[in-house]
Scaffold this motif. Structure first.
Motif, mmCIF file in Angstrom:
data_model
loop_
_atom_site.group_PDB
_atom_site.id
_atom_site.type_symbol
_atom_site.label_atom_id
_atom_site.label_comp_id
_atom_site.label_asym_id
_atom_site.label_seq_id
_atom_site.Cartn_x
_atom_site.Cartn_y
_atom_site.Cartn_z
ATOM 1 N N HIS A 121 0.792 -1.300 0.514
ATOM 2 C CA HIS A 121 -0.137 -0.027 0.260
ATOM 3 C C HIS A 121 0.832 0.925 0.027
ATOM 4 C CE1 HIS A 121 -3.128 -2.903 1.121
ATOM 5 N NE2 HIS A 121 -3.572 -2.314 0.171
ATOM 6 N N THR A 122 2.442 1.176 -0.508
ATOM 7 C CA THR A 122 2.915 2.721 -0.576
ATOM 8 C C THR A 122 2.098 3.387 -1.233
ATOM 9 O OG1 THR A 122 5.128 1.164 -0.170
ATOM 10 C CG2 THR A 122 5.268 2.981 -1.131
ATOM 11 N N CYS A 123 1.703 2.693 -2.816
ATOM 12 C CA CYS A 123 0.974 3.752 -3.350
ATOM 13 C C CYS A 123 0.252 4.444 -2.722
ATOM 14 C CB CYS A 123 -0.562 2.588 -4.720
ATOM 15 S SG CYS A 123 -0.747 1.900 -3.453
ATOM 16 N N ALA A 124 -0.190 4.564 -1.533
ATOM 17 C CA ALA A 124 -1.252 6.096 -0.979
ATOM 18 C C ALA A 124 -0.492 6.219 -0.641
ATOM 19 C CB ALA A 124 -1.185 5.327 0.749
ATOM 20 N N ASN A 125 0.375 7.120 -0.492
ATOM 21 C CA ASN A 125 1.051 8.418 -0.839
ATOM 22 C C ASN A 125 1.416 9.090 -2.319
ATOM 23 O OD1 ASN A 125 2.422 9.787 1.851
ATOM 24 N ND2 ASN A 125 2.394 7.642 1.874
ATOM 25 N N GLY A 126 0.850 8.331 -3.227
ATOM 26 C CA GLY A 126 0.231 9.205 -5.057
ATOM 27 C C GLY A 126 -0.777 10.442 -4.334
ATOM 28 N N CYS A 127 -1.555 10.392 -3.563
ATOM 29 C CA CYS A 127 -1.975 11.381 -2.904
ATOM 30 C C CYS A 127 -1.850 12.514 -2.716
ATOM 31 C CB CYS A 127 -2.867 11.256 -1.388
ATOM 32 S SG CYS A 127 -2.108 11.093 -0.296
ATOM 33 N N MET A 128 -0.460 12.717 -2.550
ATOM 34 C CA MET A 128 0.568 13.566 -2.698
ATOM 35 C C MET A 128 1.236 14.279 -3.662
ATOM 36 S SD MET A 128 0.611 14.814 0.893
ATOM 37 C CE MET A 128 1.741 15.957 1.573
ATOM 38 N N GLY A 129 0.858 14.069 -4.707
ATOM 39 C CA GLY A 129 1.460 14.483 -6.145
ATOM 40 C C GLY A 129 2.528 13.941 -6.081
ATOM 41 N N MET A 130 3.352 12.231 -5.732
ATOM 42 C CA MET A 130 4.626 11.467 -5.483
ATOM 43 C C MET A 130 3.883 10.085 -6.628
ATOM 44 S SD MET A 130 5.406 11.006 -2.017
ATOM 45 C CE MET A 130 6.827 11.091 -1.991
ATOM 46 N N SER A 203 -10.481 16.079 0.146
ATOM 47 C CA SER A 203 -9.275 16.379 1.224
ATOM 48 C C SER A 203 -8.177 16.252 0.532
ATOM 49 C CB SER A 203 -9.293 16.628 2.743
ATOM 50 O OG SER A 203 -9.129 15.446 2.964
ATOM 51 N N ALA A 204 -6.593 16.177 1.474
ATOM 52 C CA ALA A 204 -5.673 15.292 0.856
ATOM 53 C C ALA A 204 -5.234 14.331 1.602
ATOM 54 C CB ALA A 204 -4.778 15.810 2.130
ATOM 55 N N MET A 205 -6.262 13.934 2.744
ATOM 56 C CA MET A 205 -6.026 12.565 3.210
ATOM 57 C C MET A 205 -7.333 11.860 2.460
ATOM 58 S SD MET A 205 -4.657 11.045 6.059
ATOM 59 C CE MET A 205 -3.502 11.142 6.988
ATOM 60 N N ASP A 206 -8.644 11.687 2.142
ATOM 61 C CA ASP A 206 -9.557 11.831 1.390
ATOM 62 C C ASP A 206 -9.043 11.432 0.124
ATOM 63 O OD1 ASP A 206 -11.935 12.428 2.925
ATOM 64 O OD2 ASP A 206 -12.094 14.457 1.603
ATOM 65 N N ARG A 207 -7.865 11.749 -0.119
ATOM 66 C CA ARG A 207 -7.147 11.519 -1.763
ATOM 67 C C ARG A 207 -6.238 10.071 -1.477
ATOM 68 N NH1 ARG A 207 -5.197 17.473 -3.933
ATOM 69 N NH2 ARG A 207 -7.681 18.334 -3.869
ATOM 70 N N HIS A 208 -5.721 10.246 -0.037
ATOM 71 C CA HIS A 208 -4.823 8.955 0.564
ATOM 72 C C HIS A 208 -5.823 7.581 0.678
ATOM 73 C CE1 HIS A 208 -1.804 7.009 3.474
ATOM 74 N NE2 HIS A 208 -2.774 6.463 3.231
ATOM 75 N N VAL A 209 -6.469 7.852 1.290
ATOM 76 C CA VAL A 209 -8.411 6.270 1.027
ATOM 77 C C VAL A 209 -7.980 5.940 -0.495
ATOM 78 C CG1 VAL A 209 -10.820 5.999 1.965
ATOM 79 C CG2 VAL A 209 -8.825 7.769 3.370
ATOM 80 N N ILE A 210 -8.092 7.212 -1.164
ATOM 81 C CA ILE A 210 -8.187 6.511 -3.064
ATOM 82 C C ILE A 210 -7.075 5.352 -2.954
ATOM 83 C CG2 ILE A 210 -9.042 7.051 -5.173
ATOM 84 C CD1 ILE A 210 -10.832 9.063 -3.862
ATOM 85 N N GLN A 291 -19.256 -7.898 14.455
ATOM 86 C CA GLN A 291 -17.835 -7.101 14.152
ATOM 87 C C GLN A 291 -18.277 -5.720 12.964
ATOM 88 O OE1 GLN A 291 -13.628 -7.866 13.053
ATOM 89 N NE2 GLN A 291 -13.550 -7.116 14.410
ATOM 90 N N SER A 292 -17.734 -4.886 13.928
ATOM 91 C CA SER A 292 -17.713 -3.437 12.795
ATOM 92 C C SER A 292 -16.353 -2.633 13.357
ATOM 93 C CB SER A 292 -18.837 -2.222 13.162
ATOM 94 O OG SER A 292 -18.939 -1.396 12.451
ATOM 95 N N TYR A 293 -15.413 -2.355 12.403
ATOM 96 C CA TYR A 293 -13.799 -1.968 12.822
ATOM 97 C C TYR A 293 -13.605 -0.797 12.110
ATOM 98 C CZ TYR A 293 -8.530 -2.948 12.354
ATOM 99 O OH TYR A 293 -7.421 -2.727 12.102
ATOM 100 N N ILE A 294 -12.990 0.630 12.693
ATOM 101 C CA ILE A 294 -12.820 1.504 12.085
ATOM 102 C C ILE A 294 -11.573 1.696 11.422
ATOM 103 C CG2 ILE A 294 -13.151 4.296 12.353
ATOM 104 C CD1 ILE A 294 -15.812 3.229 12.352
ATOM 105 N N GLY A 295 -10.949 2.003 10.831
ATOM 106 C CA GLY A 295 -8.989 2.417 10.907
ATOM 107 C C GLY A 295 -8.150 1.780 9.796
ATOM 108 N N SER A 296 -7.050 1.123 10.070
ATOM 109 C CA SER A 296 -5.556 1.337 8.942
ATOM 110 C C SER A 296 -5.980 2.038 8.208
ATOM 111 C CB SER A 296 -7.086 0.206 8.414
ATOM 112 O OG SER A 296 -7.453 0.542 6.718
ATOM 113 N N SER A 297 -5.040 1.859 6.927
ATOM 114 C CA SER A 297 -4.521 2.742 5.973
ATOM 115 C C SER A 297 -4.710 2.853 4.632
ATOM 116 C CB SER A 297 -2.913 2.370 5.713
ATOM 117 O OG SER A 297 -3.068 1.080 4.543
ATOM 118 N N ALA A 298 -6.225 2.356 5.022
ATOM 119 C CA ALA A 298 -6.926 2.423 3.879
ATOM 120 C C ALA A 298 -8.301 4.114 4.789
ATOM 121 C CB ALA A 298 -7.655 1.520 3.045
ATOM 122 N N ASN A 299 -8.514 3.784 5.166
ATOM 123 C CA ASN A 299 -8.898 4.871 5.726
ATOM 124 C C ASN A 299 -8.283 5.783 7.028
ATOM 125 O OD1 ASN A 299 -11.659 3.775 4.594
ATOM 126 N ND2 ASN A 299 -11.849 5.906 4.736
#
Lengths: 652, 59
Positions: A121-130, A203-210, A291-299
Motif C-alpha cells: 500500500h505504498t501507493c497511498a502516498n500518491g495522494c501527495m503528487g508522488m 482533502s489530502a487524506m480523502d485522496r490517501h483513502v483512494i 464486528q464493525s472495525y474502523i481504521g487501517s491505512s485505507a481510512n
C-alpha cells in the motif's frame, strides 16, 4: 508535448529506457519506506551490500506490523531495526507511532518525488503528487543504496472526477466504485491518475483513502496532482516549504480515459471475499454483523474517526457487537483525544487499540468464525482478517458506524439523522518525537547493529562458477508455489531474519529430507532442482529464493517460471532456465548429475545452454530469458554482490 | 476428538492460515485451509495463484 502528472514524475526520474508502455524503465528513487515485517531482511541486505549510508533523500523504517510483544522476537527486531536505521542513516518510526503510510504522508512525503516501499500500500502516498510504488525487499534495499528501480512503463489511466459527493458518501465509496467497475485486476500495469473539478472536494487524506486501494486494483501506482489542497495539508503539518505545484499540462492526455461523477455515488460495500465484489450497501442491508472495525491505512484520516464518533455520539452500539477502533497515527490519535471524539466512541461502547496495522493484517481483532465483520480496511481476501472462515465486508466509516449502532449492515442514509459535519482541529497536533531522525555520518559510523539471538547476517554469496556439476536434489511437478518452497506462517515467519534457521523449512512440505540432503551437497558444489509449469507461483517472499540459495541451489530447470519468483532467483544468483524441449523433463530423474560447461561465456553469448547428464548417454538444452543487466547480476552471484562491488569501488 | 498430529499440514502447522512477507494472512494454499494433509494428497495448489506486477496476490 503536454504531459500528465504521472508522465512528469516519470520523465523527471527516468534513468534508462523509453517512456513507451510495456518497456522496462529505470527510475531514480528519492524516498523509501520499509515496515518491520519486511524491514529486517532489507537491513540485513544493506549490511551484506556493505552500504555506508543511505543514498536516498529520505528513507524511513516504520514499526507498525509486529507490535504485539508476546515474546522477545518482536522487541529484538525493533532494537535491531533502530540500530540499523542509525547505522545506515534512516528515520526510525517507533512502535505506537502509527502505520507507515499516513505517518510518511504527514512527516516526509513531498510532491514531485518518487517513493518505493516494501509494502503493497505504498501507493497511498500518491495522494501527495508522488510516484509511490510497492516492491519487494531487495528492490527497496537497492533503492536505499542509490540503485535505480526497474519497472515496466505503465499506461496512464486518467480518471476525471466531476460533481460533488452526496451526504453519507465519502472517499472510500469512490475507490469502491472503481473496484465495482474493474475488479481486482483492472489496474495491472497502469498508474491511475485522478483529475478534474471533483478533486476540490477531496482533502489530502480523502485522496490517501483512494490512492491506498489502488493496490486492490493491482495498479503500479495512483497519482493525484499537488494542488492547493496539498499545500494546505503541508502547511497544517508545518511543512509548507516542501510544497511544489504539480498538475497536468493544459491539453495533456491519458492512455485510458474514464469519468466518475461523484454526485451519482451512493454508499458501497465489498462483499466477502474480494475487494472487487462491490454492491450498493442497500442490497445487503439487514445482514447481521458481529464486528464493525474502523481504521487501517485505507481510512487513516482524522475525519474517518471523527465522523464515526459524531454518528455514535450519545448513543450505544447494538448488543453483542464488537466495535473496534484502530487509530492509525499517534499524531491523529492525539487530536481525536483532544477533540473528545475518542470519548464519544468509548462511551458508545468502542474498543480502542494501539496505533498500528493490527487487525488490518490479521494481527489481533480477528472476527468470530463465519460471522460478518464490517471493516474499513483495504482487503478481504479469504482469511486476511486472521480467521480462516471469515466473512469480511469492506465499507466506509459512515457505513461501519451506522451498522455498529443497529447491529446489522446499514445504509447510513437510513439512520434518520442529519449528516454530521466534521471540523478538523484548528491547530492540529504535530508529533515528531516518535520519528527519530538519522544521526550525523560520523556518529552513525560508530553504531553497532544490535542483533538478538534470532537475527543472523546474510552469508557471503559466491560468483557464478564456469562449470557446474550438480545433482538434481529434487524433482517437482507443476504449480509449485512459494508456500511449498518456503511456507509463511506462525511457525516459519518468526525466523525471517535468520537465514540459517528459516532454511530448515525449505521444501519441507514436498520432501522433508531436502534440507539435510542440501546441507550435505552445499559444500560439494551445490545442487539443481527440476520443476514443471508455473514454478514459484504465489507470494513474492524473497526467502523462497534466499533459503534455497543458502542451501546451495545453483540452478532451477523448469518448464516455465512464475514471473516474480524468476526475478527473485535472478536477484539472489540462482540460474533460472527452462527446457528447450519440454519432454526432456520426463527423461530426468532425481539423483541425476548435470554438467554445465563454460556457463559464464555461454550465458553472455547466447540464450541456449547445453547440459550433459553424467554417466548417461543423454544431453539436453535449456534456455534463459535474462537481459544483459540480469546476466551481469547472475555472473556476480546476485544483486547484493553487484552493489557490494560498487560500494567498494566508491570507498576505494 | 484428538487431532492426529501426523497429518497436520507442515506449511501452516494445522492452523489453516499462512502469512505473506507483509504479514497479510490468507488461507493455506497447501492444505486449502483445513490444516490437514493426508498421505498421498497433492500439496500443490489446485489452481495457479494470480499475482500483479509487484506480486501482490489477486485471489
Amino acid at each position: 508535448m503536454p504531459l500528465n502528472v504521472t508522465q512528469k514524475l516519470i520523465k523527471s526520474h527516468l534513468l534508462s529506457g523509453e517512456m513507451t508502455p510495456g518497456e522496462e524503465i529505470g527510475l531514480k528513487i528519492d524516498q523509501t519506506l520499509t515496515q518491520d515485517a519486511t524491514g529486517t531482511m532489507v537491513m540485513l541486505e544493506l549490511e551484506a551490500m556493505g552500504l555506508d549510508r543511505a543514498k536516498t533523500e529520505a528513507s524511513a523504517q516504520y514499526v507498525d506490523h509486529n507490535i504485539i510483544q508476546e515474546d522477545s522476537k518482536n522487541p529484538d527486531d525493533h532494537l535491531f531495526l533502530r540500530s540499523a536505521t542509525q547505522r545506515f542513516g534512516l528515520y526510525y518510526s517507533r512502535p505506537g507511532n502509527g502505520v507507515s503510510h499516513p505517518v510518511h504522508m504527514q512527516r516526509l512525503a513531498k510532491p514531485g518525488k518518487t517513493l518505493l516501499g516494501s509494502d503493497s500500500h505504498t501507493c497511498a502516498n500518491g495522494c501527495m503528487g508522488m510516484l509511490a510504488m510497492g516492491a519487494g525487499g531487495i528492490d527497496v534495499a537497492m533503492a536505499i543504496a542509490g540503485e535505480p528501480f526497474y519497472v515496466k512503463m505503465p499506461k496512464v489511466w486518467g480518471i476525471k472526477l466531476t460533481g460533488e459527493l452526496p451526504d453519507w458518501v465519502s472517499a472510500k465509496d469512490v475507490i469502491l466504485e472503481l473496484l465495482r467497475r474493474h475488479d481486482v485486476k483492472g489496474g495491472i500495469n497502469r498508474v491511475i491518475e485522478y483529475y478534474g473539478p471533483g478533486l476540490k472536494q477531496l482533502s489530502a487524506m480523502d485522496r490517501h483513502v483512494i490512492a491506498n486501494m489502488g493496490a486492490e486494483l493491482g495498479a503500479t501506482g495512483t497519482v493525484f496532482p499537488s494542488d492547493e489542497e496539498i499545500k494546505r495539508f503541508l502547511k497544517e503539518q508545518d511543512r509548507e516549504e516542501d510544497w511544489i505545484e504539480l498538475v497536468a499540462d493544459e491539453g495533456a492526455s491519458y492512455d485510458i480515459d474514464e469519468e466518475i461523477n461523484l454526485s451519482d455515488l451512493e454508499p458501497l460495500i465489498a462483499k466477502p471475499s474480494s475487494p472487487g465484489n462491490v454492491v450498493p450497501v442497500r442490497e445487503v442491508a439487514g445482514e447481521p454483523i458481529y464486528q464493525s472495525y474502523i481504521g487501517s491505512s485505507a481510512n487513516p484520516g482524522y475525519r474517518d474517526f471523527a465522523i464515526a464518533a459524531e454518528i455514535v455520539k450519545g448513543k450505544q452500539i447494538a448488543e453483542g457487537i464488537s466495535f473496534d477502533i484502530n487509530p492509525t497515527s499517534r499524531q491523529m490519535l492525539t487530536d481525536l483525544v483532544k477533540e473528545s471524539h475518542i470519548a464519544s466512541l468509548l462511551q458508545a461502547g468502542a474498543r480502542l487499540h494501539q496505533a498500528g496495522c493490527n487487525g488490518c493484517i490479521g494481527m489481533g481483532q480477528a472476527p468470530a468464525t463465519g460471522r460478518n465483520s464490517l471493516r474499513t480496511t483495504p482487503r478481504n481476501f479469504p482469511g486476511r482478517s486472521g480467521t480462516r472462515e471469515d466473512s469480511v465486508f469492506l465499507c466506509s466509516p459512515e457505513t461501519a458506524a451506522a451498522s455498529a449502532l443497529t447491529g446489522v449492515i446499514t445504509d447510513p442514509r437510513t439512520l434518520g439523522m442529519k449528516y454530521p459535519k466534521v471540523k478538523e482541529p484548528r491547530k492540529p497536533t504535530i508529533d515528531v518525537t516518535l520519528l527519530e531522525a538519522p544521526p550525523p555520518m560520523d556518529q552513525a559510523k560508530t553504531v553497532q547493529l544490535q542483533k538478538g539471538p534470532n537475527i543472523a547476517s546474510i552469508p557471503e554469496m559466491d560468483a557464478l562458477k564456469d562449470t557446474l556439476e550438480v545433482p538434481i536434489l529434487l524433482k517437482v511437478g507443476d504449480n509449485i508455489s512459494t508456500d511449498e518452497i518456503l511456507a509463511g506462517g506462525a511457525r516459519v515467519l518468526p525466523y525471517r531474519s535468520n537465514l540459517p534457521e528459516i532454511s530448515k523449512f525449505t521444501f519441507e512440505i514436498v520432501d522433508d529430507t531436502y534440507y539435510t540432503r542440501a546441507m550435505n551437497s552445499r559444500d560439494q558444489g551445490g545442487h539443481a532442482i527440476v520443476g514443471g509449469f508455473n514454478y514459484g507461483q504465489g507470494s513474492s517472499r524473497e526467502h523462497a529464493a534466499l533459503a534455497p540459495r543458502f542451501l546451495g541451489l545453483k540452478v532451477a530447470i523448469v518448464k516455465d517460471f512464475a514471473r516474480i519468483h524468476w526475478q527473485n532467483l535472478v536477484n539472489f544468483g540462482i540460474l533460472p532456465v527452462t527446457f528447450v524441449h519440454e519432454e526432456d523433463y520426463d527423461k530426468l530423474e532425481q539423483g541425476d548429475v548435470l554438467i554445465f560447461s563454460n556457463v559464464r561465456k555461454a550465458l553472455q553469448l547466447r540464450n541456449e545452454l547445453h547440459v550433459e547428464v553424467k554417466d548417461k548417454n543423454f544431453s539436453f538444452s535449456v534456455t534463459h530469458a535474462l537481459s544483459e543487466r540480469q546476466i551481469d547480476i547472475m555472473l556476480k552471484g546476485g544483486l547484493i554482490n553487484v552493489v557490494k562491488d560498487r560500494q567498494q569501488m566508491v570507498n576505494a | 476428538m484428538a487431532v492426529n498430529r501426523e497429518h497436520i499440514c507442515k506449511a501452516c502447522d494445522g492452523t489453516g492460515m499462512l502469512a505473506d512477507d507483509e504479514a497479510w494472512k490468507y488461507t493455506c494454499s497447501v492444505c486449502n485451509g483445513d490444516g490437514v494433509v493426508m498421505p498421498g494428497e497433492n500439496t500443490s495448489p489446485e489452481a495457479p495463484f494470480s499475482v500483479d506486477e509487484t506480486n501482490r496476490t489477486l485471489e
